[in-house]
Design a protein around this motif. Structure first.
Motif, PDB file in Angstrom:
ATOM      1  N   GLN A  23       7.313   5.517  -3.163  1.00 40.13           N
ATOM      2  CA  GLN A  23       6.344   5.580  -4.249  1.00 40.13           C
ATOM      3  C   GLN A  23       5.295   4.492  -4.107  1.00 40.13           C
ATOM      4  N   THR A  24       4.091   4.811  -4.560  1.00 38.84           N
ATOM      5  CA  THR A  24       3.073   3.794  -4.764  1.00 38.84           C
ATOM      6  C   THR A  24       2.690   3.879  -6.230  1.00 38.84           C
ATOM      7  N   THR A  79       4.380  -0.909  -4.120  1.00 39.52           N
ATOM      8  CA  THR A  79       4.830   0.126  -3.194  1.00 39.52           C
ATOM      9  C   THR A  79       6.327  -0.033  -2.978  1.00 39.52           C
ATOM     10  N   ARG A 121       2.164   7.775  -7.165  1.00 37.60           N
ATOM     11  CA  ARG A 121       2.074   8.719  -6.051  1.00 37.60           C
ATOM     12  C   ARG A 121       3.446   8.754  -5.399  1.00 37.60           C
ATOM     13  N   SER A 144      -7.858  11.137  -2.998  1.00 36.82           N
ATOM     14  CA  SER A 144      -6.513  11.696  -2.905  1.00 36.82           C
ATOM     15  C   SER A 144      -6.172  12.618  -4.074  1.00 36.82           C
ATOM     16  N   HIS A 179       5.568   9.760  -2.359  1.00 41.21           N
ATOM     17  CA  HIS A 179       5.347  10.034  -0.938  1.00 41.21           C
ATOM     18  C   HIS A 179       6.571  10.765  -0.390  1.00 41.21           C
ATOM     19  N   ARG A 207       4.951   8.179   6.007  1.00 38.64           N
ATOM     20  CA  ARG A 207       3.659   7.584   6.350  1.00 38.64           C
ATOM     21  C   ARG A 207       3.892   6.239   7.010  1.00 38.64           C
ATOM     22  N   ASP A 228       3.101  15.259  -0.814  1.00 37.43           N
ATOM     23  CA  ASP A 228       3.051  14.140  -1.745  1.00 37.43           C
ATOM     24  C   ASP A 228       2.439  14.640  -3.053  1.00 37.43           C
ATOM     25  N   PHE A 247      -0.935   2.999   0.843  1.00 34.74           N
ATOM     26  CA  PHE A 247      -1.670   4.117   0.273  1.00 34.74           C
ATOM     27  C   PHE A 247      -2.760   3.640  -0.668  1.00 34.74           C
ATOM     28  N   THR A 256       8.981   6.736   3.250  1.00 38.35           N
ATOM     29  CA  THR A 256       8.702   7.594   2.108  1.00 38.35           C
ATOM     30  C   THR A 256       8.962   6.731   0.881  1.00 38.35           C
TER      31      THR A 256
END
Length: 102
Positions: free
Chosen positions: A93-94, A59, A29, A44, A31, A35, A18, A39, A91
């Motif tokens: 994005q956040t 998210t 972020r 991190s 990913h 997960r 990530d 997140f 998978t």
């Protein structure tokens, strides 16, 4: 390191990871590794100090080739929301948002 340890370390380096990037007021972020929970940027390596982020979190989850699911969290800093379990692994994005004063 002995050669066995070096081989393990090198195998970790070649695995997808990530990563962070910024776009305007968004701190994102990506990913790459699947997960099964939401997140939180705490501990991190977030490229922006956490005090500079708003409480909003968006998210975008990709699960098994289906249409992306979007989840908006009004306050990711609340403990129950920070790492909330998701129904499927994903998978995607956040996206966090910089406060306007920063």
């Amino acid at each position: 390191f002995d050669s066995a340890c070096a081989a393990v370390v090198n195998s970790w380096k070649s695995k997808p990871r990530d990563f962070w990037h910024c776009r305007g007021n968004e701190v994102i972020r990506e990913h790459v590794v699947a997960r099964s929970s939401m997140f939180s940027p705490a501990r991190s390596g977030c490229p922006v100090d956490l005090s500079e982020l708003s409480t909003a979190r968006k998210t975008i989850m990709h699960c098994n080739g289906t249409e992306p699911k979007v989840d908006f969290t009004a306050n990711w800093k609340v403990a129950i929301e920070a790492h909330k379990a998701t129904p499927q692994s994903w998978t995607g994005q956040t996206i966090f948002y910089k406060l306007q004063s920063h």
